[in-house]
Design a protein around this motif. Structure first.
Motif, PDB file in Angstrom:
ATOM      1  N   LEU A  50      29.318  28.225  47.026  1.00 16.36           N
ATOM      2  CA  LEU A  50      29.757  28.095  48.407  1.00 16.36           C
ATOM      3  C   LEU A  50      30.903  27.106  48.534  1.00 16.36           C
ATOM      4  CD1 LEU A  50      29.613  28.570  51.434  1.00 16.36           C
ATOM      5  CD2 LEU A  50      27.721  26.911  51.543  1.00 16.36           C
ATOM      6  N   ASN A  51      30.824  25.991  47.848  1.00 18.38           N
ATOM      7  CA  ASN A  51      31.879  24.985  47.933  1.00 18.38           C
ATOM      8  C   ASN A  51      33.215  25.538  47.423  1.00 18.38           C
ATOM      9  OD1 ASN A  51      32.943  22.235  48.311  1.00 18.38           O
ATOM     10  ND2 ASN A  51      33.008  22.181  46.069  1.00 18.38           N
ATOM     11  N   TYR A  53      34.109  28.762  47.145  1.00 18.04           N
ATOM     12  CA  TYR A  53      34.619  29.811  48.033  1.00 18.04           C
ATOM     13  C   TYR A  53      35.176  29.216  49.333  1.00 18.04           C
ATOM     14  CZ  TYR A  53      35.093  33.685  51.162  1.00 18.04           C
ATOM     15  OH  TYR A  53      35.620  34.581  52.058  1.00 18.04           O
ATOM     16  N   SER A  54      34.541  28.193  49.850  1.00 23.97           N
ATOM     17  CA  SER A  54      35.021  27.550  51.078  1.00 23.97           C
ATOM     18  C   SER A  54      36.399  26.942  50.868  1.00 23.97           C
ATOM     19  CB  SER A  54      34.032  26.480  51.535  1.00 23.97           C
ATOM     20  OG  SER A  54      32.788  27.053  51.875  1.00 23.97           O
ATOM     21  N   GLU A  57      38.864  29.896  50.940  1.00 24.08           N
ATOM     22  CA  GLU A  57      39.096  30.465  52.267  1.00 24.08           C
ATOM     23  C   GLU A  57      39.887  29.516  53.152  1.00 24.08           C
ATOM     24  OE1 GLU A  57      36.298  31.720  55.916  1.00 24.08           O
ATOM     25  OE2 GLU A  57      35.931  32.878  54.074  1.00 24.08           O
ATOM     26  N   GLU A  99      25.522  35.326  45.319  1.00 20.59           N
ATOM     27  CA  GLU A  99      25.829  34.213  46.214  1.00 20.59           C
ATOM     28  C   GLU A  99      27.278  34.302  46.713  1.00 20.59           C
ATOM     29  OE1 GLU A  99      24.951  30.414  48.133  1.00 20.59           O
ATOM     30  OE2 GLU A  99      23.812  32.159  47.487  1.00 20.59           O
ATOM     31  N   LEU A 100      28.203  34.625  45.824  1.00 26.39           N
ATOM     32  CA  LEU A 100      29.604  34.765  46.217  1.00 26.39           C
ATOM     33  C   LEU A 100      29.778  35.916  47.204  1.00 26.39           C
ATOM     34  CD1 LEU A 100      32.617  34.056  45.906  1.00 26.39           C
ATOM     35  CD2 LEU A 100      32.660  35.530  43.862  1.00 26.39           C
ATOM     36  N   LYS A 102      27.577  37.166  49.181  1.00 23.91           N
ATOM     37  CA  LYS A 102      26.942  36.807  50.450  1.00 23.91           C
ATOM     38  C   LYS A 102      27.924  36.074  51.368  1.00 23.91           C
ATOM     39  CE  LYS A 102      24.220  33.202  50.671  1.00 23.91           C
ATOM     40  NZ  LYS A 102      23.044  32.316  50.446  1.00 23.91           N
ATOM     41  N   HIS A 103      28.620  35.100  50.819  1.00 25.32           N
ATOM     42  CA  HIS A 103      29.538  34.310  51.643  1.00 25.32           C
ATOM     43  C   HIS A 103      30.776  35.108  52.045  1.00 25.32           C
ATOM     44  CE1 HIS A 103      27.012  30.877  51.177  1.00 25.32           C
ATOM     45  NE2 HIS A 103      27.130  30.872  49.866  1.00 25.32           N
ATOM     46  N   ASN A 106      29.776  37.504  54.809  1.00 28.07           N
ATOM     47  CA  ASN A 106      29.602  36.738  56.042  1.00 28.07           C
ATOM     48  C   ASN A 106      30.946  36.494  56.728  1.00 28.07           C
ATOM     49  OD1 ASN A 106      27.863  35.275  57.870  1.00 28.07           O
ATOM     50  ND2 ASN A 106      28.802  33.406  57.077  1.00 28.07           N
ATOM     51  N   SER A 107      31.979  36.217  55.928  1.00 27.75           N
ATOM     52  CA  SER A 107      33.328  36.042  56.494  1.00 27.75           C
ATOM     53  C   SER A 107      33.874  37.358  57.024  1.00 27.75           C
ATOM     54  CB  SER A 107      34.270  35.466  55.432  1.00 27.75           C
ATOM     55  OG  SER A 107      33.934  34.135  55.120  1.00 27.75           O
TER      56      SER A 107
END
Length: 238
Positions: A50-51, A53-54, A57, A99-100, A102-103, A106-107
């Motif tokens: 998550l960190n 990918y954030s 983005e 996990e990747l 999923k995020h 979501n975007s």
């Protein structure tokens, strides 16, 4: 505006070839991996996804395509493997990728984007594949195949999801494994390559460039969804 593509495991082999061909065709690619990375990501640690990918983005906006390519196999039969080895290969080959995804989805939902997910799978996931050589690796690739089938039904309004199931593809890593087998068996490289070729109906092996062109085709074929594409030169099934 360039269409953005995230590729896991793009530093070598198939992933690098995909990265290069897509870049030549006008896509802006970003490699998520440990070496020669646009974004450093160690897939052994799903809680770091998550960190990373954030960060991506925040810097570049939403990627329209994600190509799930990174993965590895293990030597030895099931009883030879340690629990830590089995946990790690599941983390790398499937859990961190879920996990990747999923995020990213979501975007896509948040910003009403229709994205594209391409999963690089394996013939080892399919029933009856006679050359499946590692129980745990095959199980991770079966999970990739199942992910394609279920994900394609869960978010069809936000993502096209397709899987490319590979047979033996000639990459630098594959050649290293074959050379190790030559030493173990006392055979030549040509003999081992011929064995692999003879297991395919076309009596040949697949190249990483062919896989890259197939990825390009899947990306451009907008009506293709929930497909498992056999890219194996006719590996025997059953």
């Amino acid at each position: 505006m360039e269409s953005k593509v995230i590729i896991t495991g793009a530093s070598s082999g198939i992933g690098k070839s995909i990265y290069e061909i897509l870049t030549k065709n006008g896509y802006k690619c970003y490699g998520f991996q440990r070496t020669n990375a646009d974004y450093y990501l160690d897939l052994s640690y799903p809680d770091t996804v998550l960190n990373v990918y954030s960060q991506f983005e925040c810097a570049h906006g939403i990627a329209e395509t994600v190509i799930i390519n990174a993965g590895y196999s293990l030597d030895g039969t099931l009883i030879d493997l340690k629990l830590t080895e089995m946990v790690n290969i599941f983390n790398v080959n499937i859990i961190s990728h879920i996990e990747l995804i999923k995020h990213i989805i979501n975007s896509w939902k948040k910003y009403n984007v229709k994205g594209n997910i391409i999963l690089i799978g394996s013939q080892a996931a399919l029933p009856g594949y006679k050359n499946a050589s590692n129980v745990v690796y095959s199980a991770t690739k079966a999970a990739i195949y199942s992910l394609m089938e279920t994900l394609s039904k869960e978010y069809p309004e936000h993502a096209r999801v397709n899987c490319i199931s590979l047979g033996d593809v000639i990459t630098e890593g594959e050649l290293r494994l074959i050379k190790d087998k030559c030493i173990l068996n006392g055979t030549s490289l040509d003999m081992e390559l011929d064995k692999l070729k003879n297991d395919n109906l076309m009596s040949r092996l697949v190249t990483k460039e062919e896989i890259s062109q197939l990825v390009l085709f899947v990306m451009s074929y907008q009506s293709l969804h929930a497909a498992n594409i056999n890219a194996s030169a006719g590996s025997y099934i059953g």
